[in-house]
Design a protein around this motif. Structure first.
Motif: not given
Ligand code: SDX
Length: 428
Positions: A271-275, A291-293, A300-303
């Motif tokens: 999540v941190l890396t993604m943010l 994330a939808k593709d 979306l990490m953390g979801f």
């Protein structure tokens, strides 16, 4: 409420199957009568499989409910502390005022690790991922206790649980100290569990150090939120390893290895890396689209969650803890937290996430909180493993004492070649 099911295969006589009612949640269909049908059931990822009967933790994914031995996580996070939760998960009841001090003393008595454990760290590069070190050193605990351990003996099971709960903070802090070249700090048995962990992480021999009570309480809540979670991948691994009669320390090491994956406990680090990759609120739309593709592996990490198709109750509590910690350390307006809040808001309003019931899970805010406490990103999953150890060992003890206890041995849907004869080299 039916207690029978029928399975008809082709023209064969229908098979009568028993249904066992659960004390909460879904009833289960007992497949034992299928034993001689010549068929296996197929359930990749085990999303429809109850692999065991358990009384430890209950999750209602649709309602977003989590109970430890029947107590809602919201009440426990607010009113209890981590060692009390350890007693609850191990013993099935909250400790009374005479049981709690005795339990705490038992845990404190085992916080030191054998001095030779220090040598294991020297074999790792300083930049080794701490989860790689934890898999190694926790597994190595087997070497110090294997010979004196009768895993069928309830007292030995209990002492193994106490040793693991007590030593995980010490080993986790040693991983961090080793990575930054600072001396290992010994546990102090005159302070509470979470404060002790923080002093082993951030204390130095050259000067006194004391944890902020707010940060120690935040750490304790993070441990409570991560303590157990039913039959998740790492807990199922511990049960699977334990079913062969393996040493409990080796089983916990297997759980640590499983937790490391980014789809599981590694998500808080991801999540941190993604943010950081998203960088600013302006880029959120681009990453939501990724994330939808279907052709883009980005998630979306953390979801999302295999069970929670509603808000993860731990994520709500984690968001509050995150806010408290950020305010305390003066980062309440940190761009990263504001980015996370904006991302959460946008995702929760997006049709794709609504349709697929993708909500923030416990990992979405835990990383930001741990970062604000001063814990480096690569230590996040180590913290998760530290907290989850009591859940893992509680399930190991439950599995070891289950009447149906036997080695776990799933079957398969074979899709390989039919039998064929060996082909000599000149015919290949
Ligand atoms: C933990 O099991 C536990 O209890 C785990 C845990 C615990 O305490 O032990 O709660 C801790 O592991 C929390 C989860 C942390 N992981 C992440 O945050 C990683 C990101 N999440 C995803 O990888 C995913 O949501 C999982 C792995 C968590 C759950 O996966 P599932 O239930 O197998 O769901 P799926 O992968 O089948 O997804 C269903 C659909 C798919 O779309 P379709 O193929 O149906 O079109 O939702 C999509 C997925 O593409 N999807 C996502 C998504 N998660 C699922 N799309 C974008 N971003 C996401 N995060």
């Amino acid at each position: 409420m039916t207690d029978r099911a029928q399975l008809t295969i082709g023209d064969a006589t229908p098979i009568e199957l028993n249904i066992h009612q659960a004390s909460l949640g879904e009833a289960v269909i007992d497949l034992a009568p299928m034993a001689n049908t010549g068929y296996f059931t197929y359930d990749p990822g085990f999303s429809l499989t109850a692999a065991c009967q358990s009384s430890i933790t209950y999750i209602d994914g649709d309602k977003g409910e989590l109970l430890y031995r029947g107590y809602p996580i919201e009440q426990l996070a607010e009113k209890s502390d981590y060692l009390e939760i350890c007693y609850l998960l191990l013993e099935g009841e909250l400790p009374n005022k005479s049981q709690k001090p005795g339990f705490i003393e038992q845990i404190k008595h085992h916080t030191l690790v054998h001095e030779q454990m220090r040598s294991f760290f020297n074999g790792f590069r300083r930049d080794a991922h701490p989860m790689a070190i934890m898999v190694g050193v926790v597994g190595a605990l087997s070497a110090f206790y294997h010979d004196t351990l009768d895993i069928q003996n309830p007292e030995h099971q209990q002492i193994a649980a106490y040793r693991l709960i007590a030593k995980m903070p010490t080993l986790a802090a040693m991983c961090y100290k080793y990575s930054i070249g600072q001396p290992f700090i010994y546990p102090q048995n005159n302070i509470d569990y979470s404060e002790n962990f923080l002093q082993m992480m951030f204390g130095v021999p050259s000067e006194p150090w004391k944890a902020s009570p707010v940060l120690a309480r935040a750490m304790d809540k993070i441990f409570i939120l991560h303590a157990d979670h039913e039959q998740n991948a790492s807990t199922s691994t511990v049960r699977m390893a334990g079913s062969s009669g393996a040493n409990p320390f080796a089983c916990i090491a297997a759980g640590i290895a499983t937790l490391w994956g980014p789809a599981h406990g590694g998500a808080n680090e991801a999540v941190l890396t993604m943010l950081h990759e998203i960088g600013s609120v302006d880029n959120i739309a681009k990453y939501i689209a990724k994330a939808k593709d279907k052709n883009d592996p980005f998630r979306l990490m953390g979801f999302g969650h295999r069970v929670y198709k509603n808000y993860d109750p731990r994520a709500k509590i984690m968001r509050e803890v995150c806010h408290e910690v950020l305010d305390l350390v003066g980062l309440g307006e940190t761009p990263l937290f504001k980015l996370a809040l904006a991302l959460e808001k946008i995702a929760l309003e997006d049709d794709y996430f609504i349709e697929k019931k993708l909500y923030p899970n416990v990992d979405f805010y835990s990383g930001i909180t741990l970062s604000a406490i001063g814990i480096p990103t690569n230590m996040f999953t180590v913290i998760f493993a530290l907290a989850r150890t009591v859940g893992w060992i509680s399930h190991w003890i439950e599995m070891m004492n289950a009447p149906s206890h036997k080695i776990a041995r799933p079957r398969q849907w074979y899709a390989g070649p039919k039998q064929r004869d060996f082909k000599p080299m000149d015919q290949r």
